[in-house]
Enzyme design. Sequence first.
Site, PDB file in Angstrom:
ATOM      1  N   ASN A   1       0.842  -1.160   0.043  1.00  0.00           N
ATOM      2  CA  ASN A   1      -0.027  -0.140   0.047  1.00  0.00           C
ATOM      3  C   ASN A   1       0.957   1.035  -0.116  1.00  0.00           C
ATOM      4  O   ASN A   1       1.457   1.406   1.091  1.00  0.00           O
ATOM      5  CB  ASN A   1      -0.988   0.073   1.196  1.00  0.00           C
ATOM      6  CG  ASN A   1      -1.719   1.270   1.599  1.00  0.00           C
ATOM      7  OD1 ASN A   1      -1.848   1.985   0.243  1.00  0.00           O
ATOM      8  ND2 ASN A   1      -2.345   1.386   2.518  1.00  0.00           N
ATOM      9  N   TRP A   2       0.950   1.930  -1.014  1.00  0.00           N
ATOM     10  CA  TRP A   2       2.169   2.958  -1.229  1.00  0.00           C
ATOM     11  C   TRP A   2       1.310   4.329  -0.534  1.00  0.00           C
ATOM     12  O   TRP A   2       2.108   5.232  -0.413  1.00  0.00           O
ATOM     13  CB  TRP A   2       2.305   3.330  -2.640  1.00  0.00           C
ATOM     14  CG  TRP A   2       2.895   2.149  -3.485  1.00  0.00           C
ATOM     15  CD1 TRP A   2       3.287   1.107  -3.145  1.00  0.00           C
ATOM     16  CD2 TRP A   2       3.419   2.271  -4.939  1.00  0.00           C
ATOM     17  NE1 TRP A   2       3.733   0.345  -4.012  1.00  0.00           N
ATOM     18  CE2 TRP A   2       3.904   1.111  -5.267  1.00  0.00           C
ATOM     19  CE3 TRP A   2       3.305   3.475  -5.769  1.00  0.00           C
ATOM     20  CZ2 TRP A   2       4.460   0.860  -6.534  1.00  0.00           C
ATOM     21  CZ3 TRP A   2       3.689   3.208  -7.147  1.00  0.00           C
ATOM     22  CH2 TRP A   2       4.367   2.097  -7.498  1.00  0.00           C
ATOM     23  N   LYS A   3       0.010   4.221  -0.214  1.00  0.00           N
ATOM     24  CA  LYS A   3      -0.342   5.595   0.398  1.00  0.00           C
ATOM     25  C   LYS A   3      -0.321   6.544  -0.605  1.00  0.00           C
ATOM     26  O   LYS A   3      -0.380   6.464  -1.899  1.00  0.00           O
ATOM     27  CB  LYS A   3      -0.033   5.491   1.828  1.00  0.00           C
ATOM     28  CG  LYS A   3      -0.299   4.420   2.526  1.00  0.00           C
ATOM     29  CD  LYS A   3       0.095   4.587   4.216  1.00  0.00           C
ATOM     30  CE  LYS A   3      -0.061   3.239   4.834  1.00  0.00           C
ATOM     31  NZ  LYS A   3      -0.055   3.599   6.245  1.00  0.00           N
TER      32      LYS A   3
ATOM     33  N   HIS B   1      -9.430   1.245   5.321  1.00  0.00           N
ATOM     34  CA  HIS B   1      -7.892   1.277   5.886  1.00  0.00           C
ATOM     35  C   HIS B   1      -8.311   2.319   6.915  1.00  0.00           C
ATOM     36  O   HIS B   1      -9.213   3.326   7.120  1.00  0.00           O
ATOM     37  CB  HIS B   1      -7.196   1.993   5.004  1.00  0.00           C
ATOM     38  CG  HIS B   1      -5.633   1.848   5.513  1.00  0.00           C
ATOM     39  ND1 HIS B   1      -5.095   2.752   6.614  1.00  0.00           N
ATOM     40  CD2 HIS B   1      -4.518   1.034   5.354  1.00  0.00           C
ATOM     41  CE1 HIS B   1      -3.829   2.570   6.719  1.00  0.00           C
ATOM     42  NE2 HIS B   1      -3.551   1.555   5.920  1.00  0.00           N
TER      43      HIS B   1
ATOM     44  N   GLU C   1      -6.909   4.627   8.143  1.00  0.00           N
ATOM     45  CA  GLU C   1      -6.594   6.142   7.629  1.00  0.00           C
ATOM     46  C   GLU C   1      -7.853   6.665   7.074  1.00  0.00           C
ATOM     47  O   GLU C   1      -8.267   7.885   7.381  1.00  0.00           O
ATOM     48  CB  GLU C   1      -5.367   6.383   6.981  1.00  0.00           C
ATOM     49  CG  GLU C   1      -4.092   6.186   7.663  1.00  0.00           C
ATOM     50  CD  GLU C   1      -2.823   5.499   6.661  1.00  0.00           C
ATOM     51  OE1 GLU C   1      -3.048   5.575   5.566  1.00  0.00           O
ATOM     52  OE2 GLU C   1      -2.030   4.875   7.251  1.00  0.00           O
TER      53      GLU C   1
ATOM     54  N   GLU D   1      -4.938  -4.846  10.715  1.00  0.00           N
ATOM     55  CA  GLU D   1      -3.952  -3.826  11.080  1.00  0.00           C
ATOM     56  C   GLU D   1      -4.157  -2.851  12.301  1.00  0.00           C
ATOM     57  O   GLU D   1      -4.946  -2.066  12.217  1.00  0.00           O
ATOM     58  CB  GLU D   1      -3.967  -2.822   9.818  1.00  0.00           C
ATOM     59  CG  GLU D   1      -3.678  -3.466   8.457  1.00  0.00           C
ATOM     60  CD  GLU D   1      -3.047  -2.263   7.603  1.00  0.00           C
ATOM     61  OE1 GLU D   1      -2.047  -2.600   6.814  1.00  0.00           O
ATOM     62  OE2 GLU D   1      -3.779  -1.213   7.178  1.00  0.00           O
TER      63      GLU D   1
ATOM     64  N   GLY E   1       3.030   2.355  10.696  1.00  0.00           N
ATOM     65  CA  GLY E   1       4.051   3.652  10.577  1.00  0.00           C
ATOM     66  C   GLY E   1       4.853   4.054  11.848  1.00  0.00           C
ATOM     67  O   GLY E   1       5.518   4.982  11.851  1.00  0.00           O
TER      68      GLY E   1
ATOM     69  N   SER F   1       4.113  -1.913  10.331  1.00  0.00           N
ATOM     70  CA  SER F   1       5.383  -2.101  10.597  1.00  0.00           C
ATOM     71  C   SER F   1       6.042  -3.590  10.094  1.00  0.00           C
ATOM     72  O   SER F   1       7.092  -3.926  10.873  1.00  0.00           O
ATOM     73  CB  SER F   1       5.786  -1.669  11.946  1.00  0.00           C
ATOM     74  OG  SER F   1       5.381  -0.346  12.060  1.00  0.00           O
TER      75      SER F   1
ATOM     76  N   GLY G   1       3.125  -1.116   4.273  1.00  0.00           N
ATOM     77  CA  GLY G   1       3.314   0.372   3.865  1.00  0.00           C
ATOM     78  C   GLY G   1       4.460   0.984   3.594  1.00  0.00           C
ATOM     79  O   GLY G   1       5.056   0.693   2.431  1.00  0.00           O
ATOM     80  N   GLY G   2       5.238   1.552   4.669  1.00  0.00           N
ATOM     81  CA  GLY G   2       6.625   2.191   4.420  1.00  0.00           C
ATOM     82  C   GLY G   2       7.719   1.126   3.689  1.00  0.00           C
ATOM     83  O   GLY G   2       8.191   1.456   2.657  1.00  0.00           O
TER      84      GLY G   2
HETATM   85  P1  13P Z   1       3.242   0.538   7.646  1.00  0.00           P
HETATM   86  O1  13P Z   1       3.908  -0.855   6.779  1.00  0.00           O
HETATM   87  O2  13P Z   1       3.996   1.722   7.181  1.00  0.00           O
HETATM   88  O3  13P Z   1       3.373   0.364   9.177  1.00  0.00           O
HETATM   89  O4  13P Z   1       1.924   0.597   7.134  1.00  0.00           O
HETATM   90  C1  13P Z   1       0.968  -0.163   7.289  1.00  0.00           C
HETATM   91  C2  13P Z   1      -0.164   0.108   6.637  1.00  0.00           C
HETATM   92  O5  13P Z   1      -0.862   0.718   6.744  1.00  0.00           O
HETATM   93  C3  13P Z   1      -0.433  -0.729   5.333  1.00  0.00           C
HETATM   94  O6  13P Z   1      -1.714  -0.504   4.791  1.00  0.00           O
END
Ligand code: 13P
Length: 254
Positions: free
Chosen positions: A9-11, A98, A100, A170, A176, A216, A237-238
């Site tokens: 997920n590149w966000k 998600h 967010e 999640e 993050g 993470s 994510g990251g």
């Molecule tokens: P991180 O891997 O950056 O913690 O993010 C997880 C995430 O929100 C994937 O959707």
Amino acid sequence: MRKNIVAGNWKMNCTLPEGKKLTSEVIHMVEDEVKNDAHVVLIPPFTHLSSIHSLIGSSNKVLLGAQNCHQSKSGAFTGEISADMLASVGVTHVILGHSERREYFGESDELLAQKVKFVLDNDLTPIFCCGEKLEVRESGAHEKLVGDQVAKALFNLSPDEIKKVVIAYEPVWAIGTGVTASAGQAQEMHAFIRNQIAFKYDQSLAEEISILYGGSVKPDNAKEIFSQPDVDGGLIGGASLKSRDFTNIVKAFD
Ligand code: 13P
């Protein structure tokens, strides 16, 4: 047999040139190095989908996902994207719910139930996200909260429909932050979710559903988390923004 999946997920990151470079690197590394048969899903911003679909080509290992979609077919919803638009550019998976989106865009479980149904009706695979905030975990109410999220958004589906859903657990406190859930905490929640599905539908159906962990995940913790019996991969994510790290996470299934 349920599928192992590693989704990136590149966000809201990467310009189109950056995204194309990242995609090419991931495709090459995955083709050259990965020995397992996990599905790899790249989930860039909407603006990049068409170009990235061209790069992915007809690979049946690397697939394309979107980060959200609207719950209507078309119409006066400025700024929104529909499921059939996503399907028309080669998308196969759509993240829904998600944390967010729940936190910053007020998405409720009731809205997510509509989105999940709509995405399924368009032959796309929802990646339905659930997870608790830190204060909920500390109060011991995490299973109740996640159980409610799953029930409200998914338990109106027929057995044939829910079988096609991918779930991503999640925990918000792990997203993050660099603080990942322990492998034991992930397994415990994944087993709980699977049991809830088994209770509502049946055990063999519950065994078919892929449940991913997100929060993470890095190359150095992926193997331990993915080796848990009810963890079928990750929503990353990251680390999905670095081709080497992302590929190494996929290789955790080798
Ligand atoms: P991180 O891997 O950056 O913690 O993010 C997880 C995430 O929100 C994937 O959707």
